[in-house]
Scaffold this motif. Structure first.
Motif, PDB file in Angstrom:
ATOM      1  N   SER A  85       0.837  -1.198   0.000  1.00  0.00           N
ATOM      2  CA  SER A  85       0.000   0.000   0.000  1.00  0.00           C
ATOM      3  C   SER A  85       0.869   1.245   0.000  1.00  0.00           C
ATOM      4  CB  SER A  85      -0.918   0.011   1.225  1.00  0.00           C
ATOM      5  OG  SER A  85      -1.786  -1.103   1.211  1.00  0.00           O
ATOM      6  N   PHE A  86       0.439   2.253  -0.764  1.00  0.00           N
ATOM      7  CA  PHE A  86       1.206   3.480  -0.922  1.00  0.00           C
ATOM      8  C   PHE A  86       0.248   4.666  -0.916  1.00  0.00           C
ATOM      9  CE2 PHE A  86       3.237  -0.065  -2.929  1.00  0.00           C
ATOM     10  CZ  PHE A  86       4.577   0.048  -2.607  1.00  0.00           C
ATOM     11  N   SER A  87       0.774   5.833  -0.579  1.00  0.00           N
ATOM     12  CA  SER A  87      -0.056   7.036  -0.529  1.00  0.00           C
ATOM     13  C   SER A  87       0.057   7.875  -1.792  1.00  0.00           C
ATOM     14  CB  SER A  87       0.332   7.892   0.682  1.00  0.00           C
ATOM     15  OG  SER A  87       1.699   8.271   0.608  1.00  0.00           O
ATOM     16  N   SER A  88       1.021   7.569  -2.660  1.00  0.00           N
ATOM     17  CA  SER A  88       1.201   8.349  -3.881  1.00  0.00           C
ATOM     18  C   SER A  88       2.005   7.536  -4.880  1.00  0.00           C
ATOM     19  CB  SER A  88       1.933   9.663  -3.575  1.00  0.00           C
ATOM     20  OG  SER A  88       3.232   9.401  -3.066  1.00  0.00           O
ATOM     21  N   ASP A 163      -9.223  -6.259  -6.908  1.00  0.00           N
ATOM     22  CA  ASP A 163      -8.154  -5.764  -6.038  1.00  0.00           C
ATOM     23  C   ASP A 163      -8.107  -4.237  -6.028  1.00  0.00           C
ATOM     24  OD1 ASP A 163      -5.136  -5.045  -5.439  1.00  0.00           O
ATOM     25  OD2 ASP A 163      -5.423  -7.108  -4.775  1.00  0.00           O
ATOM     26  N   ARG A 164      -7.891  -3.654  -4.848  1.00  0.00           N
ATOM     27  CA  ARG A 164      -7.914  -2.194  -4.714  1.00  0.00           C
ATOM     28  C   ARG A 164      -6.664  -1.519  -5.260  1.00  0.00           C
ATOM     29  NH1 ARG A 164      -6.977  -4.111   0.579  1.00  0.00           N
ATOM     30  NH2 ARG A 164      -5.063  -3.342   1.585  1.00  0.00           N
ATOM     31  N   GLY A 165      -5.638  -2.291  -5.560  1.00  0.00           N
ATOM     32  CA  GLY A 165      -4.438  -1.707  -6.149  1.00  0.00           C
ATOM     33  C   GLY A 165      -3.489  -1.137  -5.112  1.00  0.00           C
ATOM     34  N   PRO A 166      -2.450  -0.442  -5.575  1.00  0.00           N
ATOM     35  CA  PRO A 166      -1.415   0.048  -4.660  1.00  0.00           C
ATOM     36  C   PRO A 166      -1.789   1.322  -3.911  1.00  0.00           C
ATOM     37  CG  PRO A 166      -0.865   0.647  -6.903  1.00  0.00           C
ATOM     38  CD  PRO A 166      -2.102  -0.211  -6.987  1.00  0.00           C
ATOM     39  N   GLY A 167      -2.903   1.958  -4.274  1.00  0.00           N
ATOM     40  CA  GLY A 167      -3.301   3.192  -3.600  1.00  0.00           C
ATOM     41  C   GLY A 167      -3.193   4.423  -4.475  1.00  0.00           C
ATOM     42  N   TYR A 168      -2.871   4.240  -5.740  1.00  0.00           N
ATOM     43  CA  TYR A 168      -2.732   5.356  -6.680  1.00  0.00           C
ATOM     44  C   TYR A 168      -2.903   4.806  -8.092  1.00  0.00           C
ATOM     45  CZ  TYR A 168       1.798   3.210  -7.447  1.00  0.00           C
ATOM     46  OH  TYR A 168       2.780   2.298  -7.748  1.00  0.00           O
ATOM     47  N   VAL A 201     -12.127   1.866 -17.112  1.00  0.00           N
ATOM     48  CA  VAL A 201     -12.583   2.513 -18.342  1.00  0.00           C
ATOM     49  C   VAL A 201     -12.085   3.946 -18.487  1.00  0.00           C
ATOM     50  CG1 VAL A 201     -14.625   1.081 -18.547  1.00  0.00           C
ATOM     51  CG2 VAL A 201     -14.745   3.180 -17.198  1.00  0.00           C
ATOM     52  N   GLY A 202     -11.732   4.613 -17.393  1.00  0.00           N
ATOM     53  CA  GLY A 202     -11.354   6.017 -17.461  1.00  0.00           C
ATOM     54  C   GLY A 202      -9.903   6.223 -17.839  1.00  0.00           C
ATOM     55  N   PRO A 203      -9.536   7.469 -18.149  1.00  0.00           N
ATOM     56  CA  PRO A 203      -8.134   7.778 -18.442  1.00  0.00           C
ATOM     57  C   PRO A 203      -7.278   7.705 -17.185  1.00  0.00           C
ATOM     58  CG  PRO A 203      -9.429   9.795 -18.347  1.00  0.00           C
ATOM     59  CD  PRO A 203     -10.405   8.656 -18.249  1.00  0.00           C
ATOM     60  N   ASN A 204      -5.990   7.473 -17.375  1.00  0.00           N
ATOM     61  CA  ASN A 204      -5.022   7.467 -16.263  1.00  0.00           C
ATOM     62  C   ASN A 204      -5.472   6.544 -15.126  1.00  0.00           C
ATOM     63  OD1 ASN A 204      -3.645   9.606 -17.673  1.00  0.00           O
ATOM     64  ND2 ASN A 204      -5.124  11.032 -16.789  1.00  0.00           N
ATOM     65  N   SER A 205      -5.923   5.347 -15.471  1.00  0.00           N
ATOM     66  CA  SER A 205      -6.545   4.472 -14.473  1.00  0.00           C
ATOM     67  C   SER A 205      -5.766   3.190 -14.197  1.00  0.00           C
ATOM     68  CB  SER A 205      -7.971   4.121 -14.903  1.00  0.00           C
ATOM     69  OG  SER A 205      -7.979   3.487 -16.170  1.00  0.00           O
ATOM     70  N   SER A 206      -4.574   3.032 -14.779  1.00  0.00           N
ATOM     71  CA  SER A 206      -3.754   1.857 -14.468  1.00  0.00           C
ATOM     72  C   SER A 206      -3.079   2.040 -13.120  1.00  0.00           C
ATOM     73  CB  SER A 206      -2.688   1.648 -15.550  1.00  0.00           C
ATOM     74  OG  SER A 206      -3.274   1.346 -16.794  1.00  0.00           O
ATOM     75  N   GLY A 207      -2.841   0.916 -12.440  1.00  0.00           N
ATOM     76  CA  GLY A 207      -2.167   0.984 -11.150  1.00  0.00           C
ATOM     77  C   GLY A 207      -1.098  -0.073 -11.014  1.00  0.00           C
ATOM     78  N   ALA A 208      -1.520  -1.342 -10.887  1.00  0.00           N
ATOM     79  CA  ALA A 208      -0.561  -2.430 -10.703  1.00  0.00           C
ATOM     80  C   ALA A 208      -0.919  -3.679 -11.498  1.00  0.00           C
ATOM     81  CB  ALA A 208      -0.450  -2.777  -9.222  1.00  0.00           C
ATOM     82  N   GLN A 209      -2.216  -3.909 -11.764  1.00  0.00           N
ATOM     83  CA  GLN A 209      -2.602  -5.118 -12.486  1.00  0.00           C
ATOM     84  C   GLN A 209      -2.059  -5.090 -13.915  1.00  0.00           C
ATOM     85  OE1 GLN A 209      -6.608  -6.721 -12.130  1.00  0.00           O
ATOM     86  NE2 GLN A 209      -6.986  -5.425 -10.328  1.00  0.00           N
ATOM     87  N   PHE A 210      -1.706  -6.261 -14.402  1.00  0.00           N
ATOM     88  CA  PHE A 210      -1.121  -6.397 -15.732  1.00  0.00           C
ATOM     89  C   PHE A 210      -1.691  -7.638 -16.396  1.00  0.00           C
ATOM     90  CE2 PHE A 210       1.502  -8.827 -12.805  1.00  0.00           C
ATOM     91  CZ  PHE A 210       1.616 -10.044 -13.454  1.00  0.00           C
TER      92      PHE A 210
END
Length: 276
Positions: A85-88, A163-168, A201-210
């Protein structure tokens, strides 16, 4: 005869010098002690604990002579992890002029992926930092979809798409992204053997999943083009991916309509780099 009052003898010049010296030495020691306390207190750097209690980038000093060099980049040996988990978004941790390779050690074989830090530097930096924190270690490749030839993973909290992802999330890159008829269209085309970022579906929405692409059916995603391609494997890695897809079986109870006959685990993702 009246007694004479005896006055203390005046100190000699040597005694006066000795007293003055002791006073100056004491004052100097006090000033130096105050400086030592100030440097030691200022030598602590703080960072917010994550869910696992690790505090990357925190340094402590025990003497005033220790130089503190805080860093937001994880150790290459993963000793700063695991961290989930990360804040940014992560700091910039790639070395100029270096080529990075991600080595996936899976239960079905090894997949070596050369990462494209020229076209997609921010995406590669994000993946490298997460991998060096151990984010992807001991996770599942939880989704196989032969209709578009993808094998998806990167979800350490739930091992599924929710999964909620890394937090950003990270910014889209690698070319022009635009909205057409309510859909986000990007510049990428797809072929077997690629490592690609999943997204919403939105722009700038990748986090960690691949996801990996394992066959020509992945070209069906060309009409979208918004999934960022940031690496490619070799023939040996592609053979492992093809064998993984061969494990697919229909399962009506699965939210994906099917999945692997048995769990496919990513034991670890190790990052290597070369210069030149």
């Amino acid at each position: 005869m009246a007694n004479k009052i005896r006055r203390p003898a005046s100190p000699s010049a040597a005694e006066r010098f000795s007293t003055r010296t002791r006073l100056l030495a004491g004052l100097l020691a006090f000033v130096m002690l105050g400086s030592l306390v100030t440097v030691t207190v200022m030598g602590f750097t703080d960072s917010t604990n994550d869910d696992n209690g690790t505090v990357p980038g925190t340094s402590q000093v025990s003497t005033a002579t220790t130089k503190v060099v805080p860093t937001d980049c994880p150790a290459l040996d993963k000793s700063d992890g695991p961290r989930l988990s990360f804040s940014s978004r992560p700091a910039w941790c790639l070395e100029d002029g270096a080529t990075y390779t991600a080595v996936f050690d899976t239960t079905e074989g090894e997949i070596r992926v050369v990462l494209d830090s020229k076209r997609t530097p921010e995406t590669v930096n994000n993946f490298v930092v997460l991998a060096n924190y151990g984010y992807y270690d001991d996770t599942l490749l939880f989704r196989l979809d032969p209709t578009i030839a993808i094998i998806q993973g990167g979800s350490p909290h739930t091992n599924d798409w929710s999964d909620r992802g890394p937090g950003y999330t990270i910014a889209d890159e690698g070319g022009l992204f635009k909205h057409v008829g309510g859909s986000l269209i990007g510049p990428f085309t797809y072929e077997p053997g690629q490592l690609i970022m999943a997204r919403s579906v939105g722009p700038n929405s990748s986090g960690a999943q691949f996801f990996f692409s394992s066959g020509p059916e992945v070209a069906r995603l060309d009409g979208q083009g918004s999934y960022i391609v940031f690496g490619e494997t070799d023939a040996d890695g592609l053979a492992v991916l093809e064998n993984m897809m061969g494990l697919y079986e229909v399962d009506p109870s699965s939210p994906y309509g099917g999945g692997p006959k048995h769990e496919i685990t990513v034991r670890s993702v190790t990052i290597t780099s070369t210069k030149g």
